[in-house]
Design a protein around this motif. Structure first.
Motif, PDB file in Angstrom:
ATOM      1  N   TRP A 199      75.787  16.155 119.696  1.00 52.81           N
ATOM      2  CA  TRP A 199      77.455  15.754 119.995  1.00 52.81           C
ATOM      3  C   TRP A 199      78.040  15.152 118.838  1.00 52.81           C
ATOM      4  O   TRP A 199      79.212  14.907 118.827  1.00 52.81           O
ATOM      5  CB  TRP A 199      77.528  14.951 121.372  1.00 52.81           C
ATOM      6  CG  TRP A 199      77.259  15.880 122.440  1.00 52.81           C
ATOM      7  CD1 TRP A 199      76.180  16.139 123.213  1.00 52.81           C
ATOM      8  CD2 TRP A 199      78.367  16.623 123.052  1.00 52.81           C
ATOM      9  NE1 TRP A 199      76.344  16.923 124.082  1.00 52.81           N
ATOM     10  CE2 TRP A 199      77.589  17.025 124.064  1.00 52.81           C
ATOM     11  CE3 TRP A 199      79.498  16.721 122.967  1.00 52.81           C
ATOM     12  CZ2 TRP A 199      78.480  18.166 125.179  1.00 52.81           C
ATOM     13  CZ3 TRP A 199      80.256  17.456 123.783  1.00 52.81           C
ATOM     14  CH2 TRP A 199      79.631  18.132 124.901  1.00 52.81           C
ATOM     15  N   LYS A 223      80.671  16.206 116.679  1.00 54.72           N
ATOM     16  CA  LYS A 223      81.985  16.484 117.562  1.00 54.72           C
ATOM     17  C   LYS A 223      82.881  15.284 117.980  1.00 54.72           C
ATOM     18  O   LYS A 223      83.841  15.482 118.006  1.00 54.72           O
ATOM     19  CB  LYS A 223      81.571  17.052 118.808  1.00 54.72           C
ATOM     20  CG  LYS A 223      80.921  18.703 118.905  1.00 54.72           C
ATOM     21  CD  LYS A 223      80.611  19.043 120.281  1.00 54.72           C
ATOM     22  CE  LYS A 223      80.150  20.444 120.082  1.00 54.72           C
ATOM     23  NZ  LYS A 223      78.564  20.153 119.893  1.00 54.72           N
ATOM     24  N   LEU A 224      82.327  14.036 117.533  1.00 61.06           N
ATOM     25  CA  LEU A 224      83.163  12.772 117.721  1.00 61.06           C
ATOM     26  C   LEU A 224      83.998  12.537 116.874  1.00 61.06           C
ATOM     27  O   LEU A 224      83.913  13.041 115.594  1.00 61.06           O
ATOM     28  CB  LEU A 224      82.202  11.739 118.047  1.00 61.06           C
ATOM     29  CG  LEU A 224      81.241  11.929 119.348  1.00 61.06           C
ATOM     30  CD1 LEU A 224      80.590  10.630 119.223  1.00 61.06           C
ATOM     31  CD2 LEU A 224      81.895  12.483 120.580  1.00 61.06           C
ATOM     32  N   VAL A 232      87.419   9.927 125.929  1.00 62.97           N
ATOM     33  CA  VAL A 232      86.877  11.121 126.296  1.00 62.97           C
ATOM     34  C   VAL A 232      88.206  12.200 126.416  1.00 62.97           C
ATOM     35  O   VAL A 232      89.283  11.937 126.662  1.00 62.97           O
ATOM     36  CB  VAL A 232      86.540  11.034 127.954  1.00 62.97           C
ATOM     37  CG1 VAL A 232      86.412  12.274 128.519  1.00 62.97           C
ATOM     38  CG2 VAL A 232      85.308  10.178 127.825  1.00 62.97           C
ATOM     39  N   TYR A 263      84.578  17.070 125.341  1.00 53.55           N
ATOM     40  CA  TYR A 263      83.612  16.265 125.448  1.00 53.55           C
ATOM     41  C   TYR A 263      82.721  16.543 126.827  1.00 53.55           C
ATOM     42  O   TYR A 263      81.748  15.683 127.075  1.00 53.55           O
ATOM     43  CB  TYR A 263      83.757  14.855 125.353  1.00 53.55           C
ATOM     44  CG  TYR A 263      84.399  14.229 123.905  1.00 53.55           C
ATOM     45  CD1 TYR A 263      84.524  15.204 122.987  1.00 53.55           C
ATOM     46  CD2 TYR A 263      84.577  12.825 123.694  1.00 53.55           C
ATOM     47  CE1 TYR A 263      85.060  14.514 121.758  1.00 53.55           C
ATOM     48  CE2 TYR A 263      85.137  12.624 122.555  1.00 53.55           C
ATOM     49  CZ  TYR A 263      85.416  13.336 121.443  1.00 53.55           C
ATOM     50  OH  TYR A 263      85.750  12.967 120.259  1.00 53.55           O
ATOM     51  N   LEU A 273      78.819  15.335 127.391  1.00 52.71           N
ATOM     52  CA  LEU A 273      78.326  14.493 126.322  1.00 52.71           C
ATOM     53  C   LEU A 273      77.259  13.609 127.020  1.00 52.71           C
ATOM     54  O   LEU A 273      77.253  13.411 128.379  1.00 52.71           O
ATOM     55  CB  LEU A 273      79.622  13.502 126.050  1.00 52.71           C
ATOM     56  CG  LEU A 273      79.446  12.213 125.291  1.00 52.71           C
ATOM     57  CD1 LEU A 273      78.996  12.986 123.628  1.00 52.71           C
ATOM     58  CD2 LEU A 273      80.566  11.520 125.122  1.00 52.71           C
TER      59      LEU A 273
END
Lengths: 107, 407
Positions: free
Chosen positions: A57, A60-61, A91, A95, A98
């Motif tokens: 993940w 993607k943040l 969020v 997400y 996650l």
């Protein structure tokens, strides 16, 4: 609502729905999940909501901003490349799913 | 934990952040006996810092205020008793007595009674609102909807935060300060000036050396005859420690409930923590007595942990670096250490850039660092202070000097 999975250091896994625009820290605190402390209430002052984000993940943040970068330098548990302050992960729909691992200690 | 196992019951008076964190720390550090947390308010423990900031401005709602989920108390076997006032401590029989008549027995007692707002003593006092509790803030929030102008009495942290939150809601705001500068007790004139500019730039009308003679429903009268339009008046003029319960039980009190470095009161079975505790602090080098009473999240949380260690038989003195923060008009102001008693203040960075720090020294020893949107300086300052690192005023002012290396 996006689902976030919190993996405790002892392996216990808890998945909860976290409303959009709420932080991953709030998701833990409101659901009584141990392992995220958040002494300062999400003001990015205390580094007690440290998590390790599942590497899948990570990109993607949002990138880590200066304040979080400094705060990650003073976490109780070891800082790793996937360390984040969960109060700073806000969020969003994408997400959903996650996964974050909580360190063995926050203070 | 051998000693801790002998403690069967802990009673905590006061369900603010200090009390809650003490309960949490006792459980996480291994306390197995009963835990009773008694609070006067009807609500479960909640965060106070956002009340005068994002909650008042309407940026956040109440959902984010509780410090823990309701199930936390069950999961951790914490007996949370709300809307109950402790009226007496019967030290000889190790009991506290409540207004309802209920009594609770303790092995160890923690007083986390907090502080209350100092009240203005003037005509029209009923029209003055204060902001400390969630309930009080809700009352102000409800009123804000219907007003166009507001007066804020007091130019300290709370007053300035309230002024900023009310400007965010587009109210006409006048801030009335009795002294000559803002946050005078806490910061250097350089920072007072910076925040004066910030507030003026955002349209806050600030009156210094002004004293209020009367508060009316739609205005505030000053001693020089000036009439300030104010459909809403909020005062933030400091707090008074809640020490009467302790004093009535014969415990030593001063500027708060007097405790030693292990946060024990004059009765070794009774501790006091948080806003109500006058404690020796190793960062109070600039204060003659070396004793302070601090009103902050940091102090509440760290004293809670310290008292839990002590009760469970692993005592170690309270010696955490004090830190504080405030947010006003999007500017983050962070403080580390205690600047009281400084004899030299140097600026690091450019004030015009609105990103700088002020380093305070007493006889060339670093006392405190205040940072305006300089997060790295703040974190470095906490380390410098904790490690008692040597840093000269010249080094502090030199932006090419890596503070972290000195720490």
């Amino acid at each position: 609502m996006p689902k976030v999975t919190y993996l405790a250091h002892n392996g216990k896994s808890t998945t909860v729905e976290v409303p959009n625009k709420h932080s991953v820290m709030e998701g833990a605190v409101k659901n009584g999940i141990d392992g995220i402390v958040a002494e300062c209430g999400g003001a990015c002052m205390c580094a007690t909501c440290h998590v390790y984000v599942d590497p899948a993940w990570l990109d993607k943040l949002e990138p880590v901003e200066e304040e979080q970068e400094e705060m990650l330098g003073v976490t109780a548990a070891e800082r790793k490349p996937n360390s984040r302050l969960s109060c700073q992960i806000i969020v969003r729909p994408e997400y959903d799913g996650l996964v974050v691992l909580m360190p063995d200690r926050q203070t | 934990m051998a000693t801790g196992a002998a403690i069967t019951s802990v009673v905590i008076v006061g369900a603010g952040q200090a009390g809650l964190e003490a309960a949490a720390a006792l459980r996480s550090q291994g306390h197995e006996g009963s835990l009773t947390l008694i609070g006067e308010e009807a609500r479960a423990p909640y965060q106070r810092p956002p009340l005068s900031k994002d909650y008042l401005s309407g940026k956040t709602d109440g959902e984010s205020l509780p410090l823990r989920a309701d199930i936390f108390y069950n999961n951790n076997r914490i007996d949370l008793i709300t809307a109950e006032k402790v009226t007496a401590i019967h030290r000889a029989i190790h009991q506290v007595e409540c207004a309802s008549g209920r009594r609770f027995s303790y092995g160890k007692l923690i007083l986390a009674t907090g502080a209350r707002n100092r009240a203005l003593s003037i005509r029209g006092a009923p029209h003055v609102r204060y902001l400390r509790s969630w309930e009080e803030t809700d009352a102000i929030r409800a009123r804000v909807e219907h007003v166009s102008s507001a007066a804020v009495i007091g130019g300290g942290f709370i007053g300035l935060e309230v002024a900023a939150a009310l400007r965010a809601r587009e109210k006409q705001v006048t801030l009335i300060e009795a002294g000559e500068r803002l946050m005078a007790r806490a910061v250097s004139p350089t920072l007072s000036d910076f925040f004066l500019q910030l507030h003026q730039n955002h349209g806050v009308d600030i009156r210094f050396q002004a004293s209020v003679t009367a508060v009316q429903p739609n205005d505030v009268l000053l001693s020089d005859g000036t009439k300030i339009p104010a459909d809403l008046t909020v005062a933030g003029i400091g707090v008074i420690p809640n020490q009467e319960l302790a004093a009535a039980a014969g415990l030593t009190v001063g500027n708060g409930i007097v405790v030693d470095e292990l946060l024990r009161t004059s009765d070794s079975n009774i501790y006091a923590i948080g806003d109500c505790a006058e404690h020796p602090n190793r960062f109070a080098a600039g204060i003659n007595s070396g004793r302070v009473r601090l009103e902050s999240v940091q102090n509440a949380v760290d004293q809670a942990k310290c008292v839990a260690r002590g009760i469970l038989g692993n005592p170690s003195p309270y010696e955490e670096v004090p830190w504080f923060w405030t947010d006003q008009f999007g500017v983050r102001f962070q403080m580390a250490g205690l600047s009281t008693g400084y004899d030299q203040a140097v600026v690091r960075g450019k004030i015009e850039s609105a990103k700088f720090s002020v380093f305070y020294f007493n006889q060339s020893i670093l006392l405190a660092v205040d940072s305006v949107d300089k997060f790295a300086d703040h974190i470095a300052a906490r380390k410098l202070l904790a490690n008692r690192s040597k840093i000269t005023p010249e080094q502090a002012a030199d932006e090419t000097m890596d503070l972290k290396k000195l720490a």
